[in-house]
Design an enzyme around this catalytic site. Structure first.
Site, short mmCIF file in Angstrom:
data_model
loop_
_atom_site.label_atom_id
_atom_site.label_comp_id
_atom_site.label_asym_id
_atom_site.label_seq_id
_atom_site.Cartn_x
_atom_site.Cartn_y
_atom_site.Cartn_z
N CYS A 185 -4.04 -0.82 -2.48
CA CYS A 185 -4.07 0.62 -2.68
C CYS A 185 -4.93 0.87 -3.91
CB CYS A 185 -2.66 1.16 -2.89
SG CYS A 185 -2.57 2.88 -3.41
N HIS A 212 -7.31 3.40 3.16
CA HIS A 212 -7.14 4.24 4.36
C HIS A 212 -8.48 4.57 5.01
CE1 HIS A 212 -3.10 4.97 2.72
NE2 HIS A 212 -2.77 5.53 3.86
N GLU A 270 -2.68 8.84 8.06
CA GLU A 270 -1.23 8.63 8.21
C GLU A 270 -0.70 9.29 9.48
OE1 GLU A 270 0.98 6.81 6.46
OE2 GLU A 270 -0.58 6.03 5.13
N CYS A 330 -10.72 3.71 -0.90
CA CYS A 330 -9.32 3.86 -0.50
C CYS A 330 -9.17 3.05 0.77
CB CYS A 330 -8.98 5.33 -0.24
SG CYS A 330 -7.31 5.59 0.43
N ASP A 336 0.86 -1.19 0.00
CA ASP A 336 0.00 0.00 0.00
C ASP A 336 0.89 1.24 0.00
OD1 ASP A 336 -2.66 1.32 0.29
OD2 ASP A 336 -1.78 2.01 2.18
N SER A 337 0.28 2.38 -0.26
CA SER A 337 1.01 3.64 -0.23
C SER A 337 1.37 4.06 1.20
CB SER A 337 0.17 4.75 -0.87
OG SER A 337 -1.04 4.94 -0.14
#
Length: 277
Positions: free
Chosen positions: A74, A187, A153, A185, A11-12
């Site tokens: 991602c 996230h 993040e 996403c 993932d990013s």
């Protein structure tokens, strides 16, 4: 043995941990190698060619672990790099877009589906294309939410700042008639409580992360690739950026899933990035 090889998940940043958590829950015997590109997150605003380059670099790194499957957890990377990675890998490679789209088609009653994601994912039109391939009559309302990934993040999941950002980002979607909303996403499940509060009880949230974990389980089972020995796996977690924040978020999110499971943490060099720590 082939079935004892790990599942590689990338993932990013920390978003792919939402997929990891579900895989650990559904497939507790499977070993996981995770890579979060925290030094170069977010991927959403980046050009497609750059995201493809980063994804290829991470896959090249993960190949050394001899994985039996690669999961691009991602949405941005799935949208622009999935076919590229499939072409260069001999093992199954899956992304997070089609699992989420299939779940939305199955859940919507009105045929009005919302999609939120990064700028890159929304601009690619990947979810709308996937949804309309499954049902040409579906109506899709998409919205980029660039403020969400930085919040996650930073570990900022529930705060007045987060609520304000979610309310601002979802204002247009709330005016639509959607009954289902794809969290496009990985996230975004970190923000599920706040998103649900803003959208209200009549909109069902669909986590592409949860659906992807189900897809992983199905593919491994149908292809006879499930781990066959009743041995507690040792998972490995890697990140390209600051290690402590990544580790803190991972431990907080995975919680009980890693209390009884040995975990190894790494901060490897990848691409042109200097080694950290």
């Amino acid at each position: 043995m082939y079935v004892q090889r790990p599942i590689a998940i990338l993932d990013s940043g920390v978003g792919g941990l939402t997929v990891v958590k579900e895989v650990m829950r559904q497939l507790p015997l499977e070993r996981i190698i995770y890579f979060g590109d925290t030094a170069r997150t977010p991927y959403g605003p980046r050009p497609a060619a750059e995201v493809q380059q980063f994804t290829r670099e991470i896959v090249d790194y993960l190949i050394q672990f001899n994985p039996k499957m690669i999961v691009i957890a991602c949405n941005t990377a799935t949208a622009v790099a999935l076919d590229l990675i499939r072409d260069c890998c001999e093992v199954p490679v899956i992304g997070v877009i089609y699992p989420g789209a299939r779940a939305a088609i199955g859940l919507t009653q009105s045929g009005q589906v919302g999609v939120i994601g990064t700028e890159g994912t929304i601009q690619s039109g990947a979810y709308e294309q996937a949804l309309k391939r499954l049902n040409p009559h579906i109506h899709v309302l998409s919205q980029a939410c660039p403020a969400f990934v930085p919040l996650v993040e930073q570990g900022n999941f529930r705060s007045s700042e987060t609520l304000a950002a979610v309310e601002q980002s979802l204002r247009t979607l709330k005016q639509g008639q959607i009954d289902s909303l794809i969290l496009g996403c990985t996230h975004y499940p970190f923000l599920t409580e706040t998103i649900a509060e803003v959208m209200g009880p009549d909109v069902r949230l669909i986590s592409s992360a949860d659906e992807t974990a189900r897809e992983i389980s199905t593919i491994l089972q149908t292809q006879g690739m499930l781990a066959s020995q009743n041995i507690v796996p040792i998972h490995q977690f890697c990140c390209s950026g600051e290690a402590q924040m990544f580790k803190t978020i991972a431990q907080q999110w995975l919680n009980e899933e890693i209390v009884q499971t040995p975990v190894v943490w790494h901060v490897p060099k990848i691409g042109t990035l200097p080694k950290i720590g």
